[in-house]
Design a protein around this motif. Sequence first.
Motif, PDB file in Angstrom:
ATOM      1  N   SER A 141       0.831  -1.205   0.000  1.00 56.87           N
ATOM      2  CA  SER A 141       0.000   0.000   0.000  1.00 56.87           C
ATOM      3  C   SER A 141       0.867   1.257   0.000  1.00 56.87           C
ATOM      4  O   SER A 141       0.525   2.269  -0.625  1.00 56.87           O
ATOM      5  CB  SER A 141      -0.917   0.016   1.226  1.00 56.87           C
ATOM      6  N   GLY A 142       2.007   1.176   0.686  1.00 60.26           N
ATOM      7  CA  GLY A 142       2.946   2.295   0.688  1.00 60.26           C
ATOM      8  C   GLY A 142       3.511   2.574  -0.687  1.00 60.26           C
ATOM      9  O   GLY A 142       3.684   3.728  -1.085  1.00 60.26           O
ATOM     10  N   VAL A 143       3.782   1.514  -1.454  1.00 58.40           N
ATOM     11  CA  VAL A 143       4.270   1.676  -2.830  1.00 58.40           C
ATOM     12  C   VAL A 143       3.252   2.464  -3.645  1.00 58.40           C
ATOM     13  O   VAL A 143       3.603   3.389  -4.392  1.00 58.40           O
ATOM     14  CB  VAL A 143       4.543   0.307  -3.493  1.00 58.40           C
ATOM     15  N   LEU A 144       2.001   2.105  -3.486  1.00 56.89           N
ATOM     16  CA  LEU A 144       0.935   2.789  -4.215  1.00 56.89           C
ATOM     17  C   LEU A 144       0.869   4.264  -3.819  1.00 56.89           C
ATOM     18  O   LEU A 144       0.601   5.132  -4.656  1.00 56.89           O
ATOM     19  CB  LEU A 144      -0.406   2.112  -3.921  1.00 56.89           C
ATOM     20  N   ALA A 145       1.159   4.557  -2.550  1.00 58.80           N
ATOM     21  CA  ALA A 145       1.079   5.943  -2.064  1.00 58.80           C
ATOM     22  C   ALA A 145       2.243   6.791  -2.537  1.00 58.80           C
ATOM     23  O   ALA A 145       2.117   8.011  -2.652  1.00 58.80           O
ATOM     24  CB  ALA A 145       1.022   5.951  -0.534  1.00 58.80           C
ATOM     25  N   VAL A 146       3.397   6.165  -2.837  1.00 60.05           N
ATOM     26  CA  VAL A 146       4.598   6.974  -3.122  1.00 60.05           C
ATOM     27  C   VAL A 146       5.118   6.868  -4.549  1.00 60.05           C
ATOM     28  O   VAL A 146       5.954   7.678  -4.953  1.00 60.05           O
ATOM     29  CB  VAL A 146       5.751   6.603  -2.150  1.00 60.05           C
ATOM     30  N   VAL A 147       4.664   5.883  -5.334  1.00 59.64           N
ATOM     31  CA  VAL A 147       5.285   5.649  -6.638  1.00 59.64           C
ATOM     32  C   VAL A 147       5.193   6.859  -7.560  1.00 59.64           C
ATOM     33  O   VAL A 147       6.124   7.159  -8.318  1.00 59.64           O
ATOM     34  CB  VAL A 147       4.674   4.393  -7.313  1.00 59.64           C
ATOM     35  N   PHE A 148       4.087   7.605  -7.495  1.00 58.92           N
ATOM     36  CA  PHE A 148       3.920   8.731  -8.409  1.00 58.92           C
ATOM     37  C   PHE A 148       4.776   9.942  -8.008  1.00 58.92           C
ATOM     38  O   PHE A 148       4.905  10.884  -8.779  1.00 58.92           O
ATOM     39  CB  PHE A 148       2.440   9.120  -8.508  1.00 58.92           C
ATOM     40  N   ALA A 149       5.364   9.873  -6.805  1.00 56.24           N
ATOM     41  CA  ALA A 149       6.260  10.956  -6.394  1.00 56.24           C
ATOM     42  C   ALA A 149       7.533  10.979  -7.232  1.00 56.24           C
ATOM     43  O   ALA A 149       8.244  11.981  -7.265  1.00 56.24           O
ATOM     44  CB  ALA A 149       6.617  10.812  -4.916  1.00 56.24           C
ATOM     45  N   PHE A 150       7.818   9.863  -7.911  1.00 54.23           N
ATOM     46  CA  PHE A 150       9.020   9.792  -8.739  1.00 54.23           C
ATOM     47  C   PHE A 150       8.802  10.369 -10.136  1.00 54.23           C
ATOM     48  O   PHE A 150       9.728  10.423 -10.937  1.00 54.23           O
ATOM     49  CB  PHE A 150       9.510   8.343  -8.831  1.00 54.23           C
ATOM     50  N   GLY A 151       7.580  10.757 -10.446  1.00 51.40           N
ATOM     51  CA  GLY A 151       7.328  11.412 -11.725  1.00 51.40           C
ATOM     52  C   GLY A 151       8.040  12.750 -11.774  1.00 51.40           C
ATOM     53  O   GLY A 151       8.065  13.484 -10.787  1.00 51.40           O
ATOM     54  N   GLY A 152       8.618  13.089 -12.885  1.00 47.00           N
ATOM     55  CA  GLY A 152       9.363  14.335 -13.025  1.00 47.00           C
ATOM     56  C   GLY A 152      10.785  14.106 -13.477  1.00 47.00           C
ATOM     57  O   GLY A 152      11.429  14.983 -14.046  1.00 47.00           O
ATOM     58  N   LEU A 153      11.289  12.883 -13.234  1.00 40.68           N
ATOM     59  CA  LEU A 153      12.628  12.539 -13.709  1.00 40.68           C
ATOM     60  C   LEU A 153      12.737  12.633 -15.225  1.00 40.68           C
ATOM     61  O   LEU A 153      13.809  12.893 -15.769  1.00 40.68           O
ATOM     62  CB  LEU A 153      12.982  11.114 -13.262  1.00 40.68           C
ATOM     63  N   GLU A 154      11.612  12.427 -15.920  1.00 41.96           N
ATOM     64  CA  GLU A 154      11.651  12.354 -17.389  1.00 41.96           C
ATOM     65  C   GLU A 154      12.113  13.663 -18.020  1.00 41.96           C
ATOM     66  O   GLU A 154      12.653  13.657 -19.128  1.00 41.96           O
ATOM     67  CB  GLU A 154      10.254  12.010 -17.947  1.00 41.96           C
ATOM     68  N   VAL A 155      11.894  14.792 -17.319  1.00 42.63           N
ATOM     69  CA  VAL A 155      12.203  16.096 -17.915  1.00 42.63           C
ATOM     70  C   VAL A 155      13.688  16.230 -18.242  1.00 42.63           C
ATOM     71  O   VAL A 155      14.067  16.921 -19.183  1.00 42.63           O
ATOM     72  CB  VAL A 155      11.754  17.244 -16.987  1.00 42.63           C
ATOM     73  N   VAL A 156      14.551  15.534 -17.488  1.00 41.86           N
ATOM     74  CA  VAL A 156      15.982  15.669 -17.734  1.00 41.86           C
ATOM     75  C   VAL A 156      16.348  15.152 -19.126  1.00 41.86           C
ATOM     76  O   VAL A 156      17.253  15.692 -19.784  1.00 41.86           O
ATOM     77  CB  VAL A 156      16.809  14.951 -16.639  1.00 41.86           C
ATOM     78  N   THR A 157      15.640  14.137 -19.618  1.00 46.55           N
ATOM     79  CA  THR A 157      15.946  13.624 -20.955  1.00 46.55           C
ATOM     80  C   THR A 157      15.372  14.530 -22.052  1.00 46.55           C
ATOM     81  O   THR A 157      15.873  14.549 -23.165  1.00 46.55           O
ATOM     82  CB  THR A 157      15.407  12.193 -21.125  1.00 46.55           C
ATOM     83  N   ILE A 158      14.301  15.256 -21.715  1.00 42.93           N
ATOM     84  CA  ILE A 158      13.776  16.258 -22.653  1.00 42.93           C
ATOM     85  C   ILE A 158      14.769  17.418 -22.750  1.00 42.93           C
ATOM     86  O   ILE A 158      15.095  17.904 -23.844  1.00 42.93           O
ATOM     87  CB  ILE A 158      12.396  16.766 -22.192  1.00 42.93           C
ATOM     88  N   ALA A 159      15.273  17.840 -21.594  1.00 44.27           N
ATOM     89  CA  ALA A 159      16.192  18.984 -21.546  1.00 44.27           C
ATOM     90  C   ALA A 159      17.536  18.669 -22.195  1.00 44.27           C
ATOM     91  O   ALA A 159      18.204  19.571 -22.714  1.00 44.27           O
ATOM     92  CB  ALA A 159      16.398  19.419 -20.099  1.00 44.27           C
TER      93      ALA A 159
END
Length: 470
Positions: free
Chosen positions: A217-235
Amino acid sequence: MHDAPTTSGTGPTGGTDSGEPLSGGLKQRHLTMLGLGGVIGAGLFVGSGAGIKVAGPGIALSYLIAGALAMLIMRMLGEMSSAMPASGAFSVHAERALGRWAGFSVGWLYWFMLVVVLAVEATGAAQIANGWVPAVPQWGWVLIFMLFFTGANLAAVRNFGEFEFWFATLKVGAIVLFLVLGLLAIFGVLPHTDSVGLTNLTGQGGFLPNGWSGVVSGVLAVVFAFGGLEVVTIAAAESDDPARAVGRAVRSAVWRILFFYVGSMLVIVALLPWSSIEPGKSPYVAVLDRLGVPGAGQIMNVVVFVALLSALNANLYGSSRMVFSLAERGEAPRGLLKVSGGGVPRRAVLASVAFGFISVLLNLKWPDSVFLYLLNAVGAVLLFVWGLIAVSQLRLRRRIEREAPEKLTLRMWGFPWLTWVALAGMAAVIVLMLADATARPQLLWSAGATALVLLIAGAREVRDRRRSAA
């Protein structure tokens, strides 16, 4: 400055020969700090309390599992982006690997997600600023932030890079200082603190008070916090040496981010009984209060404020480059294709900002109705994006090995097995969301939004085939 049209060509792997027509103003230090700071946001500083409440001290394992999944995704994305850098990153990779429908779908869904989430960040930062300066209404602060960062993104890409560099430096510095203070407190080195040792980790029901189901349940609560890393490959496409820059940024980011997340969670649950953590309130503030740090709440308010503005800036940047890349491939209006003399896609920036303003207005006026539906519609889109990144990497790795093996300067670990492990992990998260009454509406709304975009993409494919057949 005068606008200039863009040009592009295709190489053996479907990439551009001529390179991106955008500015090359981002330096390695910008990308490195963007990778480090990109996921250190309000989701960690405030949202982690919800995860601790369901997993107890086992939240460290939840972050370890979710972080490992994010690391695998970033390694795949790093492999493709270092071999074929492009401003559209994973949208371009999906088109090369699976066809136009995939590039169109993932590009527009990611753009939609950024401009909607942007509203949450702008509103959250405005609420904090309004608390400091009540004379300026909340909507006034939103307007100030949006205008400021729009100007910064319109001027030159190095402005974006500099803002993100210093934002990320402050966030990383805050985490490092927190870890140092926490460790000193755990071992009783700080004045007026007694050593707590492992008492809070082993008491209160043990390390896994709610069992492995709590960790899940903790994984479900925190996994989306890692979104945002993708921008570095765009940049990375706007750096002087995209292939080398993205490889270095990905390598330096993933391990340190995992250290920051898991390390700070262990400090929190070691210093405080996990049952005392209140969801919606920052566990970092609770720890600083326990250590007797004066003004702990305001200190964390400043850090969260910076984190929100950093995410707002990054989302404006990422959304403008994504819609520019879509226009470059004929998947968005051609009018967005022009760039300024300084290499900034100003029309793409303004288009993204316009929809960002609309999202903010919806959030201010109808936060619990219209905007909530929009937020739910993009809540699980990240899983779709990550899934297509993994499938694209499976397809493109073989193609690059055949056509241009020298471009594989950064390789995915344990290919193809770990790619399949990542896909299985994402499937497991989807199953968990379906089984969770709170998360289920978010998944279903996001699935509906994804299905709508896929339907549009399919209709375009059919139309184009008919035209070519005629």
